[in-house]
Design a protein around this motif. Sequence first.
Motif, PDB file in Angstrom:
ATOM      1  N   ALA A  15      -9.856  61.206  -2.295  1.00 34.78           N
ATOM      2  CA  ALA A  15      -8.613  61.825  -2.763  1.00 34.78           C
ATOM      3  C   ALA A  15      -7.623  60.783  -3.268  1.00 34.78           C
ATOM      4  O   ALA A  15      -6.798  61.068  -4.138  1.00 34.78           O
ATOM      5  N   VAL A  16      -7.713  59.568  -2.722  1.00 36.31           N
ATOM      6  CA  VAL A  16      -6.778  58.489  -3.067  1.00 36.31           C
ATOM      7  C   VAL A  16      -7.576  57.194  -3.222  1.00 36.31           C
ATOM      8  O   VAL A  16      -8.490  56.917  -2.439  1.00 36.31           O
ATOM      9  N   LEU A  17      -7.206  56.418  -4.227  1.00 41.22           N
ATOM     10  CA  LEU A  17      -7.713  55.057  -4.385  1.00 41.22           C
ATOM     11  C   LEU A  17      -6.538  54.114  -4.177  1.00 41.22           C
ATOM     12  O   LEU A  17      -5.466  54.317  -4.757  1.00 41.22           O
ATOM     13  N   ARG A  18      -6.740  53.076  -3.349  1.00 38.73           N
ATOM     14  CA  ARG A  18      -5.630  52.164  -3.040  1.00 38.73           C
ATOM     15  C   ARG A  18      -6.166  50.764  -2.766  1.00 38.73           C
ATOM     16  O   ARG A  18      -7.148  50.598  -2.057  1.00 38.73           O
ATOM     17  N   ASN A  19      -5.490  49.775  -3.341  1.00 43.33           N
ATOM     18  CA  ASN A  19      -5.781  48.371  -3.049  1.00 43.33           C
ATOM     19  C   ASN A  19      -4.532  47.564  -3.380  1.00 43.33           C
ATOM     20  O   ASN A  19      -3.508  48.131  -3.760  1.00 43.33           O
ATOM     21  N   THR A  20      -4.630  46.259  -3.247  1.00 39.51           N
ATOM     22  CA  THR A  20      -3.505  45.394  -3.572  1.00 39.51           C
ATOM     23  C   THR A  20      -3.829  44.566  -4.809  1.00 39.51           C
ATOM     24  O   THR A  20      -4.993  44.363  -5.149  1.00 39.51           O
ATOM     25  N   ALA A  21      -2.774  44.106  -5.470  1.00 41.32           N
ATOM     26  CA  ALA A  21      -2.915  43.247  -6.651  1.00 41.32           C
ATOM     27  C   ALA A  21      -1.894  42.125  -6.548  1.00 41.32           C
ATOM     28  O   ALA A  21      -0.726  42.356  -6.214  1.00 41.32           O
ATOM     29  N   ASP A  22      -2.336  40.929  -6.851  1.00 41.43           N
ATOM     30  CA  ASP A  22      -1.480  39.747  -6.846  1.00 41.43           C
ATOM     31  C   ASP A  22      -0.435  39.893  -7.957  1.00 41.43           C
ATOM     32  O   ASP A  22      -0.781  40.126  -9.116  1.00 41.43           O
ATOM     33  N   CYS A  23       0.823  39.759  -7.621  1.00 41.27           N
ATOM     34  CA  CYS A  23       1.907  39.915  -8.606  1.00 41.27           C
ATOM     35  C   CYS A  23       1.805  38.916  -9.750  1.00 41.27           C
ATOM     36  O   CYS A  23       2.281  39.193 -10.856  1.00 41.27           O
ATOM     37  N   ARG A  24       1.197  37.760  -9.518  1.00 40.91           N
ATOM     38  CA  ARG A  24       1.063  36.755 -10.575  1.00 40.91           C
ATOM     39  C   ARG A  24       0.011  37.131 -11.612  1.00 40.91           C
ATOM     40  O   ARG A  24       0.002  36.585 -12.709  1.00 40.91           O
ATOM     41  N   TYR A  25      -0.858  38.059 -11.285  1.00 43.78           N
ATOM     42  CA  TYR A  25      -1.981  38.421 -12.148  1.00 43.78           C
ATOM     43  C   TYR A  25      -1.527  39.536 -13.091  1.00 43.78           C
ATOM     44  O   TYR A  25      -1.871  40.696 -12.946  1.00 43.78           O
ATOM     45  N   GLU A  26      -0.756  39.141 -14.099  1.00 37.78           N
ATOM     46  CA  GLU A  26      -0.114  40.104 -14.992  1.00 37.78           C
ATOM     47  C   GLU A  26      -1.108  40.980 -15.750  1.00 37.78           C
ATOM     48  O   GLU A  26      -0.863  42.172 -15.954  1.00 37.78           O
ATOM     49  N   ALA A  27      -2.231  40.426 -16.164  1.00 34.05           N
ATOM     50  CA  ALA A  27      -3.239  41.221 -16.884  1.00 34.05           C
ATOM     51  C   ALA A  27      -3.784  42.328 -15.980  1.00 34.05           C
ATOM     52  O   ALA A  27      -4.000  43.457 -16.432  1.00 34.05           O
ATOM     53  N   ALA A  28      -3.998  42.027 -14.716  1.00 31.83           N
ATOM     54  CA  ALA A  28      -4.498  43.042 -13.784  1.00 31.83           C
ATOM     55  C   ALA A  28      -3.446  44.125 -13.554  1.00 31.83           C
ATOM     56  O   ALA A  28      -3.788  45.313 -13.487  1.00 31.83           O
ATOM     57  N   ILE A  29      -2.198  43.737 -13.452  1.00 30.39           N
ATOM     58  CA  ILE A  29      -1.117  44.715 -13.270  1.00 30.39           C
ATOM     59  C   ILE A  29      -1.053  45.646 -14.483  1.00 30.39           C
ATOM     60  O   ILE A  29      -0.950  46.876 -14.329  1.00 30.39           O
ATOM     61  N   ARG A  30      -1.136  45.103 -15.700  1.00 33.66           N
ATOM     62  CA  ARG A  30      -1.141  45.941 -16.919  1.00 33.66           C
ATOM     63  C   ARG A  30      -2.341  46.878 -16.938  1.00 33.66           C
ATOM     64  O   ARG A  30      -2.222  48.055 -17.275  1.00 33.66           O
ATOM     65  N   TRP A  31      -3.506  46.356 -16.572  1.00 33.41           N
ATOM     66  CA  TRP A  31      -4.734  47.151 -16.555  1.00 33.41           C
ATOM     67  C   TRP A  31      -4.620  48.289 -15.541  1.00 33.41           C
ATOM     68  O   TRP A  31      -4.985  49.435 -15.839  1.00 33.41           O
ATOM     69  N   LEU A  32      -4.100  47.998 -14.345  1.00 30.53           N
ATOM     70  CA  LEU A  32      -3.939  49.042 -13.332  1.00 30.53           C
ATOM     71  C   LEU A  32      -2.975  50.133 -13.810  1.00 30.53           C
ATOM     72  O   LEU A  32      -3.239  51.326 -13.609  1.00 30.53           O
ATOM     73  N   ARG A  33      -1.891  49.734 -14.447  1.00 33.55           N
ATOM     74  CA  ARG A  33      -0.964  50.739 -15.006  1.00 33.55           C
ATOM     75  C   ARG A  33      -1.665  51.569 -16.071  1.00 33.55           C
ATOM     76  O   ARG A  33      -1.492  52.792 -16.125  1.00 33.55           O
ATOM     77  N   TRP A  34      -2.451  50.926 -16.943  1.00 31.81           N
ATOM     78  CA  TRP A  34      -3.175  51.632 -17.993  1.00 31.81           C
ATOM     79  C   TRP A  34      -4.142  52.649 -17.382  1.00 31.81           C
ATOM     80  O   TRP A  34      -4.334  53.746 -17.919  1.00 31.81           O
ATOM     81  N   LEU A  35      -4.727  52.293 -16.227  1.00 34.30           N
ATOM     82  CA  LEU A  35      -5.637  53.212 -15.544  1.00 34.30           C
ATOM     83  C   LEU A  35      -4.900  54.340 -14.824  1.00 34.30           C
ATOM     84  O   LEU A  35      -5.534  55.256 -14.314  1.00 34.30           O
ATOM     85  N   GLY A  36      -3.580  54.280 -14.775  1.00 34.23           N
ATOM     86  CA  GLY A  36      -2.798  55.342 -14.152  1.00 34.23           C
ATOM     87  C   GLY A  36      -2.426  55.103 -12.707  1.00 34.23           C
ATOM     88  O   GLY A  36      -1.945  56.019 -12.030  1.00 34.23           O
ATOM     89  N   PHE A  37      -2.603  53.884 -12.222  1.00 33.11           N
ATOM     90  CA  PHE A  37      -2.206  53.572 -10.852  1.00 33.11           C
ATOM     91  C   PHE A  37      -0.696  53.381 -10.789  1.00 33.11           C
ATOM     92  O   PHE A  37      -0.090  52.842 -11.722  1.00 33.11           O
ATOM     93  N   SER A  38      -0.094  53.834  -9.704  1.00 32.67           N
ATOM     94  CA  SER A  38       1.309  53.506  -9.439  1.00 32.67           C
ATOM     95  C   SER A  38       1.313  52.205  -8.642  1.00 32.67           C
ATOM     96  O   SER A  38       0.358  51.905  -7.920  1.00 32.67           O
ATOM     97  N   LEU A  39       2.392  51.445  -8.780  1.00 26.60           N
ATOM     98  CA  LEU A  39       2.485  50.148  -8.118  1.00 26.60           C
ATOM     99  C   LEU A  39       3.739  50.074  -7.270  1.00 26.60           C
ATOM    100  O   LEU A  39       4.823  50.463  -7.714  1.00 26.60           O
ATOM    101  N   SER A  40       3.571  49.568  -6.065  1.00 31.29           N
ATOM    102  CA  SER A  40       4.704  49.416  -5.156  1.00 31.29           C
ATOM    103  C   SER A  40       5.546  48.215  -5.566  1.00 31.29           C
ATOM    104  O   SER A  40       5.169  47.430  -6.437  1.00 31.29           O
ATOM    105  N   GLU A  41       6.657  48.074  -4.893  1.00 32.67           N
ATOM    106  CA  GLU A  41       7.455  46.862  -5.029  1.00 32.67           C
ATOM    107  C   GLU A  41       6.669  45.698  -4.409  1.00 32.67           C
ATOM    108  O   GLU A  41       5.870  45.903  -3.500  1.00 32.67           O
TER     109      GLU A  41
END
Length: 149
Positions: free
Chosen positions: A106-132
């Motif tokens: 029902a839910v997919l969840r993991n962490t992403a390193d804030c320095r890894y900007e390409a991964a953050i963009r990719w996760l947003r493109w996939l529709g993931f929400s990101l915490s502070e």
Amino acid sequence: MITMLPATEDDARELARLLRAEDRAEVLALGCDPVDGLLQSLSASREAWTYRDDGRIICMAGVVPLSLIGQTGVPWLLGSDLVPAHRRAFMLETRRMVAHWLGMFAVLRNTADCRYEAAIRWLRWLGFSLSEPFPLANGLFRVAQKEAT
């Protein structure tokens, strides 16, 4: 030609030597050795896949149940320097993979390193929400989460 095969321990050992610099930095920031991290992720995964181009490893991906009784999956993906050469296929396949895993959890969840900007963009493109950002291990990370609709 790109092939997708069930991931093996040999794949994990091979990829650990060939990780993109950003992926290696993220794994190390979590306090993991790349080989150990890949082997642990692989052994805990409900399913895991290796993607190759004419035998050369592009990436490995899988999903681990967060608990035995819960409905949350923890997706993971680590890649080699071949990922950018296959950007379009990578983007389409990861979108398909996430949709498939949302059929399992029902839910997919993991962490992403804030320095890894390409991964953050990719996760947003996939529709993931990101915490502070929050401190974790040896860095600042964000929780990436996507729920089945």
